[in-house]
Design a protein around this motif. Structure first.
Motif, mmCIF file in Angstrom:
data_model
loop_
_atom_site.group_PDB
_atom_site.id
_atom_site.type_symbol
_atom_site.label_atom_id
_atom_site.label_comp_id
_atom_site.label_asym_id
_atom_site.label_seq_id
_atom_site.Cartn_x
_atom_site.Cartn_y
_atom_site.Cartn_z
ATOM 1 N N ALA A 95 0.837 -1.207 0.000
ATOM 2 C CA ALA A 95 0.000 0.000 0.000
ATOM 3 C C ALA A 95 0.872 1.257 0.000
ATOM 4 C CB ALA A 95 -0.928 -0.003 1.199
ATOM 5 N N ALA A 96 1.971 1.232 0.723
ATOM 6 C CA ALA A 96 2.875 2.390 0.760
ATOM 7 C C ALA A 96 3.478 2.653 -0.614
ATOM 8 C CB ALA A 96 3.979 2.161 1.794
ATOM 9 N N ARG A 97 3.815 1.607 -1.349
ATOM 10 C CA ARG A 97 4.350 1.789 -2.706
ATOM 11 C C ARG A 97 3.298 2.367 -3.646
ATOM 12 N NH1 ARG A 97 8.573 -1.082 -4.881
ATOM 13 N NH2 ARG A 97 7.268 -1.892 -6.543
ATOM 14 N N LEU A 98 2.079 1.848 -3.569
ATOM 15 C CA LEU A 98 0.998 2.370 -4.402
ATOM 16 C C LEU A 98 0.729 3.840 -4.074
ATOM 17 C CD1 LEU A 98 -1.311 2.057 -6.436
ATOM 18 C CD2 LEU A 98 -2.686 1.092 -4.600
ATOM 19 N N ASP A 99 0.655 4.155 -2.793
ATOM 20 C CA ASP A 99 0.409 5.545 -2.383
ATOM 21 C C ASP A 99 1.531 6.467 -2.838
ATOM 22 O OD1 ASP A 99 -1.953 4.797 -1.183
ATOM 23 O OD2 ASP A 99 -1.086 4.663 0.826
ATOM 24 N N ALA A 100 2.782 6.017 -2.708
ATOM 25 C CA ALA A 100 3.925 6.848 -3.118
ATOM 26 C C ALA A 100 3.902 7.101 -4.621
ATOM 27 C CB ALA A 100 5.233 6.178 -2.711
ATOM 28 N N TYR A 101 3.601 6.084 -5.399
ATOM 29 C CA TYR A 101 3.551 6.246 -6.848
ATOM 30 C C TYR A 101 2.425 7.199 -7.251
ATOM 31 C CZ TYR A 101 3.554 5.140 -11.811
ATOM 32 O OH TYR A 101 3.601 5.227 -13.182
ATOM 33 N N ALA A 102 1.252 6.988 -6.682
ATOM 34 C CA ALA A 102 0.105 7.852 -7.002
ATOM 35 C C ALA A 102 0.360 9.289 -6.565
ATOM 36 C CB ALA A 102 -1.159 7.318 -6.344
ATOM 37 N N GLU A 103 0.980 9.466 -5.434
ATOM 38 C CA GLU A 103 1.279 10.819 -4.935
ATOM 39 C C GLU A 103 2.321 11.506 -5.807
ATOM 40 O OE1 GLU A 103 1.229 14.267 -2.917
ATOM 41 O OE2 GLU A 103 -0.159 12.592 -2.635
ATOM 42 N N GLN A 104 3.334 10.781 -6.201
ATOM 43 C CA GLN A 104 4.405 11.375 -7.003
ATOM 44 C C GLN A 104 3.872 11.959 -8.314
ATOM 45 O OE1 GLN A 104 7.592 8.745 -7.934
ATOM 46 N NE2 GLN A 104 8.748 10.301 -9.009
ATOM 47 N N PHE A 105 2.952 11.257 -8.953
ATOM 48 C CA PHE A 105 2.424 11.720 -10.232
ATOM 49 C C PHE A 105 1.054 12.371 -10.100
ATOM 50 C CE2 PHE A 105 5.487 8.463 -11.432
ATOM 51 C CZ PHE A 105 6.270 9.196 -12.291
ATOM 52 N N GLY A 106 0.548 12.487 -8.882
ATOM 53 C CA GLY A 106 -0.749 13.102 -8.663
ATOM 54 C C GLY A 106 -1.873 12.336 -9.323
ATOM 55 N N LEU A 107 -1.800 11.016 -9.274
ATOM 56 C CA LEU A 107 -2.805 10.176 -9.936
ATOM 57 C C LEU A 107 -4.051 10.054 -9.075
ATOM 58 C CD1 LEU A 107 -0.464 7.359 -11.253
ATOM 59 C CD2 LEU A 107 -1.230 9.418 -12.442
ATOM 60 N N ARG A 108 -5.180 10.328 -9.699
ATOM 61 C CA ARG A 108 -6.470 10.202 -9.030
ATOM 62 C C ARG A 108 -7.376 9.367 -9.909
ATOM 63 N NH1 ARG A 108 -7.783 16.277 -8.560
ATOM 64 N NH2 ARG A 108 -6.991 16.081 -10.647
ATOM 65 N N GLY A 109 -8.513 8.961 -9.349
ATOM 66 C CA GLY A 109 -9.437 8.123 -10.107
ATOM 67 C C GLY A 109 -9.389 6.676 -9.656
ATOM 68 N N TRP A 110 -8.912 6.435 -8.454
ATOM 69 C CA TRP A 110 -8.873 5.092 -7.891
ATOM 70 C C TRP A 110 -9.171 5.201 -6.403
ATOM 71 C CZ3 TRP A 110 -5.252 3.698 -4.142
ATOM 72 C CH2 TRP A 110 -4.238 4.637 -3.913
ATOM 73 N N HIS A 111 -9.619 4.135 -5.804
ATOM 74 C CA HIS A 111 -9.880 4.141 -4.372
ATOM 75 C C HIS A 111 -9.871 2.715 -3.819
ATOM 76 C CE1 HIS A 111 -13.870 3.585 -6.154
ATOM 77 N NE2 HIS A 111 -14.164 2.906 -5.073
ATOM 78 N N ARG A 112 -9.649 2.634 -2.531
ATOM 79 C CA ARG A 112 -9.691 1.350 -1.825
ATOM 80 C C ARG A 112 -11.069 1.202 -1.184
ATOM 81 N NH1 ARG A 112 -4.504 3.479 -0.329
ATOM 82 N NH2 ARG A 112 -2.867 2.092 -1.049
ATOM 83 N N TYR A 113 -11.503 -0.032 -1.060
ATOM 84 C CA TYR A 113 -12.749 -0.307 -0.362
ATOM 85 C C TYR A 113 -12.758 -1.765 0.074
ATOM 86 C CZ TYR A 113 -14.477 -2.626 -4.600
ATOM 87 O OH TYR A 113 -14.641 -3.471 -5.661
ATOM 88 N N THR A 114 -13.750 -2.110 0.855
ATOM 89 C CA THR A 114 -13.958 -3.489 1.274
ATOM 90 C C THR A 114 -15.265 -3.959 0.654
ATOM 91 O OG1 THR A 114 -12.846 -3.007 3.358
ATOM 92 C CG2 THR A 114 -14.159 -5.008 3.268
ATOM 93 N N ASP A 115 -15.226 -5.082 -0.041
ATOM 94 C CA ASP A 115 -16.443 -5.551 -0.710
ATOM 95 C C ASP A 115 -17.401 -6.189 0.296
ATOM 96 O OD1 ASP A 115 -15.565 -8.154 -0.250
ATOM 97 O OD2 ASP A 115 -15.250 -8.632 -2.359
ATOM 98 N N LEU A 116 -18.514 -6.681 -0.193
ATOM 99 C CA LEU A 116 -19.551 -7.221 0.690
ATOM 100 C C LEU A 116 -19.095 -8.436 1.489
ATOM 101 C CD1 LEU A 116 -22.585 -6.905 -1.747
ATOM 102 C CD2 LEU A 116 -21.987 -5.410 0.172
ATOM 103 N N ARG A 117 -18.085 -9.138 0.997
ATOM 104 C CA ARG A 117 -17.554 -10.308 1.710
ATOM 105 C C ARG A 117 -16.437 -9.945 2.678
ATOM 106 N NH1 ARG A 117 -15.582 -13.381 -3.234
ATOM 107 N NH2 ARG A 117 -15.123 -11.234 -3.676
ATOM 108 N N GLY A 118 -16.086 -8.659 2.716
ATOM 109 C CA GLY A 118 -15.015 -8.212 3.597
ATOM 110 C C GLY A 118 -13.639 -8.267 2.959
ATOM 111 N N LYS A 119 -13.579 -8.500 1.657
ATOM 112 C CA LYS A 119 -12.298 -8.587 0.954
ATOM 113 C C LYS A 119 -11.787 -7.181 0.612
ATOM 114 C CE LYS A 119 -10.144 -10.401 -3.163
ATOM 115 N NZ LYS A 119 -10.338 -10.777 -4.534
ATOM 116 N N HIS A 120 -10.499 -6.971 0.818
ATOM 117 C CA HIS A 120 -9.846 -5.704 0.485
ATOM 118 C C HIS A 120 -9.729 -5.576 -1.032
ATOM 119 C CE1 HIS A 120 -7.037 -2.356 0.837
ATOM 120 N NE2 HIS A 120 -6.258 -2.982 -0.018
ATOM 121 N N CYS A 121 -10.222 -4.467 -1.589
ATOM 122 C CA CYS A 121 -10.219 -4.265 -3.036
ATOM 123 C C CYS A 121 -9.739 -2.866 -3.381
ATOM 124 C CB CYS A 121 -11.622 -4.450 -3.609
ATOM 125 S SG CYS A 121 -12.321 -6.080 -3.363
#
Length: 183
Positions: A95-121
């Protein structure tokens, strides 16, 4: 220069959670722990493969699929795959790598959530950079008639939440145009 910096972030795989490779022969017929160990090793191996491919994609463009509109989209997809595949205890590193990459390039249009079964997505929608501004952040969703007269919803791609409801799609699109237009 931004590419060299991002390559350094992604190519540095030191500290990646590591463990034994999955070994089916290590599974004991009666041991739940042996199954857990096998599934954890499998998840860790999958996460490692995604992380290595993200680093290679950023450096060389390899692993880009036809449907990826940009290298950022491809790398972000691979980093998201690594985070989703990782066992729970390894997820913060990915997660830290994903956040660092997205922050470095200012990438938006994605998000984290938990689905109905409780799975991290991780949901990746329309990836935008800082330079794109808010253009493309919202879209209109036509809900079915049981939702009453306000059945045209404006959905925010960054949070995946409904931010506006309207009687018609034209009014909903007008709301989007007003919010996304560069002033």
């Amino acid at each position: 220069m931004a590419t060299a910096t991002s390559t350094l972030i992604l190519s540095d795989l030191s500290g990646m959670p590591d463990g034994p490779l999955p070994d089916r022969d290590a599974i004991d017929d009666w041991s739940i722990k042996s199954f857990d160990d096998y599934f954890t090793a499998t998840a860790r191996h999958s996460a490692r493969m995604f992380a290595e491919r993200a680093a290679e994609c950023e450096a060389t463009g390899r692993w880009m699929k036809d449907w990826h509109s940009s290298r950022h989209m491809a790398v972000l997809s691979l980093l998201a795959g690594a985070e989703q595949a990782a066992p729970v205890e390894d997820r913060p590193w990915h997660a830290a790598r994903l956040d660092a990459y997205a922050e470095q390039f200012g990438l938006r249009g994605w998000h984290r959530y938990t689905d109905l079964r409780g799975k991290h997505c991780i949901q990746i929608n329309l990836i935008r950079t800082r330079e794109d501004g808010e253009q493309g952040r919202h879209y209109v969703h036509a809900a079915d008639h049981m939702h009453g007269p306000l059945r045209f919803w404006v959905i925010d791609r960054d949070t995946h939440r409904t931010v506006y409801r309207s009687f018609t799609s034209r009014i909903a699109q007008q709301w989007i145009d007003e919010r996304e237009s560069p002033h």
